[in-house]
Design a protein around this motif. Structure first.
Motif, mmCIF file in Angstrom:
data_model
loop_
_atom_site.group_PDB
_atom_site.id
_atom_site.type_symbol
_atom_site.label_atom_id
_atom_site.label_comp_id
_atom_site.label_asym_id
_atom_site.label_seq_id
_atom_site.Cartn_x
_atom_site.Cartn_y
_atom_site.Cartn_z
ATOM 1 N N LEU A 148 0.830 -1.215 0.000
ATOM 2 C CA LEU A 148 0.000 0.000 0.000
ATOM 3 C C LEU A 148 0.864 1.264 0.000
ATOM 4 N N MET A 205 -6.730 8.083 -5.482
ATOM 5 C CA MET A 205 -7.894 7.337 -4.972
ATOM 6 C C MET A 205 -7.654 5.838 -5.143
ATOM 7 N N ASP A 206 -8.611 5.063 -4.642
ATOM 8 C CA ASP A 206 -8.559 3.603 -4.832
ATOM 9 C C ASP A 206 -7.266 2.970 -4.326
ATOM 10 N N VAL A 207 -6.665 3.579 -3.294
ATOM 11 C CA VAL A 207 -5.483 2.947 -2.697
ATOM 12 C C VAL A 207 -6.001 1.861 -1.755
ATOM 13 N N ARG A 208 -5.817 0.611 -2.146
ATOM 14 C CA ARG A 208 -6.438 -0.499 -1.388
ATOM 15 C C ARG A 208 -5.752 -1.815 -1.684
ATOM 16 N N LEU A 209 -5.942 -2.729 -0.774
ATOM 17 C CA LEU A 209 -5.381 -4.065 -0.903
ATOM 18 C C LEU A 209 -6.239 -4.874 -1.868
ATOM 19 N N ARG A 229 -9.892 -9.185 -2.383
ATOM 20 C CA ARG A 229 -10.964 -8.186 -2.459
ATOM 21 C C ARG A 229 -12.079 -8.723 -3.352
ATOM 22 N N LEU A 283 -2.469 5.833 5.741
ATOM 23 C CA LEU A 283 -1.818 4.514 5.785
ATOM 24 C C LEU A 283 -1.639 4.040 7.234
ATOM 25 N N TYR A 336 -4.807 2.653 8.403
ATOM 26 C CA TYR A 336 -4.959 1.324 7.807
ATOM 27 C C TYR A 336 -4.167 0.298 8.621
ATOM 28 N N ARG A 357 -9.621 -5.454 6.471
ATOM 29 C CA ARG A 357 -8.626 -5.380 5.385
ATOM 30 C C ARG A 357 -9.114 -4.604 4.172
ATOM 31 N N GLY A 358 -10.415 -4.385 4.090
ATOM 32 C CA GLY A 358 -10.970 -3.774 2.887
ATOM 33 C C GLY A 358 -10.956 -2.250 2.863
ATOM 34 N N MET A 359 -10.406 -1.618 3.879
ATOM 35 C CA MET A 359 -10.386 -0.143 3.902
ATOM 36 C C MET A 359 -9.763 0.438 2.626
ATOM 37 N N GLU A 360 -10.227 1.632 2.236
ATOM 38 C CA GLU A 360 -9.732 2.258 0.997
ATOM 39 C C GLU A 360 -9.341 3.710 1.247
ATOM 40 N N ILE A 361 -8.195 4.099 0.704
ATOM 41 C CA ILE A 361 -7.749 5.497 0.812
ATOM 42 C C ILE A 361 -8.148 6.223 -0.465
ATOM 43 N N MET A 362 -8.763 7.372 -0.312
ATOM 44 C CA MET A 362 -9.280 8.119 -1.477
ATOM 45 C C MET A 362 -9.194 9.620 -1.200
ATOM 46 N N ASP A 363 -9.555 10.390 -2.189
ATOM 47 C CA ASP A 363 -9.653 11.850 -2.021
ATOM 48 C C ASP A 363 -8.351 12.471 -1.514
ATOM 49 N N VAL A 364 -7.225 11.882 -1.848
ATOM 50 C CA VAL A 364 -5.953 12.513 -1.486
ATOM 51 C C VAL A 364 -5.681 13.590 -2.525
#
Lengths: 167, 167, 167, 167, 167, 167
Positions: A124, A148-152, A165, B132, B135, B143-150
């Motif tokens: 990540l 965006m869409d930074v995910r495992l 996922r 991060l 996370y 485990r499914g968390m998502e980073i967005m809007d950075v």
């Protein structure tokens, strides 16, 4: 719900690095992704540069691999790991290809290790830093880019085994 | 379109750190944001822990500030800057509050410097690393968390002056 | 001869970082070079790869720029500087082109700063690390490669002004 | 010739960290060297200082050992390794002792590890940084110093076993 | 008492890097000290080694100077500064010389900078790391060593001007 | 006395990283402590802030854990280790509670690893940096704070087995 615990918080409510001393060394892998959305004109500049010998995506790939190796220095409670595999792929996505229609660069990262704990954070972090590198190199022409869409996508190995996922 | 140039690519197509030697030192500021979406149950665990003395968000704030100082080590063509201001705020967002309805933590970062080049990358890197860190500390339960809007919200100072994201 | 002093050694014979507190900030630049000699077949593999999008020399250029920023962390008595310019160029040299006839990669680095002390170490460190990166990426096919000619070509700025290597 | 492949370049021509996940942990060692040529008068200053408690060569030895530990942070595709042995030796060479007659400091480095991949880069990086440290501490009296002969002398362990430089 | 505020805590009780954007660049200096107490026999081993070319105290001095440059990477809310002066002195103290009679090494550090904020943390960090380095190099013969008296002796420059520890 | 040797000094009197290549991987743990003495009024400010969500001690705990991971970068001859456990506890001590009567923060650190060499330096470095972080965050109100009692309490594992400080 409250049976679940945040493993980084101890019985007194303090943060700690989780104790993995008793865990076995197993082979582990993690795959993550990220996307940086941009103006189609910005994407065109990247793709043009790519034809030449030095390019934005080569730089982002190198930055992502190097960031994977810095993960435990950046993420406070993350265990240091001697990663045995790191790969960062960067693919241009033209406007209209994604469901949301946005143009940009799609980053996929794969990290592997033989260790006592998983390598998700490395994958990540590599994805985040590859996207940030694209931002840095294109910001003079497009300040509005978004990560965006930074995910495992997938992890395997360790006690919890395979996780993928859902599509 | 092609009148615009990627400043990190020279006339031969090679990457380089942009030469800012001739630029004046001016006071600069940048504000960025990021969001990490998660299960509402995960958010509840964070908020509960927050009542105690050690908490996930305190750790994420510290990680964000420290990451701002490591930005030029992570982003290959980014200039080193002696930042004079760094602040990372982390606010819980309950399910239904955002337009997309997702629960999570909203991160806002502010960085400042007196220097020859802008501090946008520091603010964006701080936001990424704070997300991060959340996370990392919650991944055992979600485990499914998502980073967005950075993304950048605002920057000021330097030759190009004020820029603000359109609402 | 003994009128000359090693500035990093104090009156007691101890090492120290030289005190530059009283020096003025002036614009400074340094140009350095390095060469990594290799088998002609190794050079051919690099040049072939170069035609593709990811290549050894792109990686070496990025590594050199990033190393320039780490110089004061590596060299004990070296002052930290916020470099304002860094460029690493890597040119293939075919067998027979140099006086000693050896094939390899010639690295040229340019670093700039406005500061109280010179930027020679950054240029030399960038050249060394770019060469080491080439070694790393090609060592599986050619362990005998040698790094040589790591030296300053030119420096300007500061009290001592311009210095150029005699041809 | 083209049967040989650069292992850091994948089938698409992209750089990557080589995957060593499947390799066994074996004991490995690498010996490297480097030489920094200088004016005989500069060498005399170093040797004089050496008689005192603080000296250039002590500083170079420490810098070399510390750099060995930073190798994977500097060299983009280099695997992190927990080195178990590091030694940096610095020997003055008087004018006329070498075949090319040049005075200077000869650096020899030895690094060891039990791991999945070799430790050549650590030994070479230690040699480079020890030489750069000598340059830094003497540059005020001799800007023309040159670093050369940075090369592997021997490596052992792993699948390819013993390799030694031919005399 | 409560009129005094912890400057690193904002109006919401959150930690932050103090904003020094509006402060003027002034010349600043800080002097700190530290002491590592040990068995007299351990001190004797250090002093004997000191007669030889490589010694514990030379290593501790180098470590202290390098740590001063890493201060803002270690201390979360500490501002990065381009230090212009760093000196670490290590003096053996025989049993009976100090008021508490303990043998050991006394460390004095001096750091300087022209900047918007003080350099006390650099001097204190250098003193701590120099003492820790002595511990590391002697721990095989004396695990009971203790680090004490790590404190500021003097600071000057900036709005608050001169401060000196009362005897 | 002279039968004992400083293991970091070789037969020529040069410093070196001790060779641990032949040592077995065993589980190791180390517990260390440190104390930062301060004015009672300063302690009161910390304790007040602690009631709020962001606090000095949370920051010090995070800094201590992160510093444990940087130990081998700071201490020149210290081996890199992939620590598997790190915990930093910070407890306020009111005036009069200690034998010397001083108010302050008492830090206890615990580090663990499975490795070829001990983890004492990580525990001691974590304790030092946690104390330095408290100093940094409170120095605007109390420059006279002192760090003391930085020492090992216990270590276990490895060839020498259990060691505990005598009360």
């Amino acid at each position: 719900m409250t049976e679940q615990q945040l493993t980084h918080i101890d019985e007194h409510g303090d943060v700690r690095m989780v104790d993995v001393s008793q865990k076995a060394d197993t082979e582990r892998v993690a795959v993550a992704e990220g996307f940086i959305a941009m103006n189609p004109a910005t994407l065109a500049l990247i793709v043009e540069g790519k034809a030449a010998k030095g390019d934005v995506l080569a730089c982002a790939r190198v930055a992502g691999v190097m960031a994977a190796k810095q993960t435990s220095s950046l993420i406070p409670m993350c265990h240091p790991l001697n990663i045995t595999k790191a790969k960062v792929e960067c693919a241009p996505v033209e406007a209209g290809e994604r469901e949301d229609g946005r143009a940009g660069i799609h980053v996929t990262t794969t990290c592997g290790v033989t260790g006592k704990t998983g390598i998700e954070m490395e994958a990540l972090t590599a994805a985040s830093v590859a996207c940030l590198t694209v931002y840095d190199m294109c910001k003079a022409v497009d300040r509005g880019m978004e990560i965006m869409d930074v995910r495992l996508l997938k992890k395997d190995g360790g006690k919890t085994g395979l996780w993928e996922r859902e599509a």
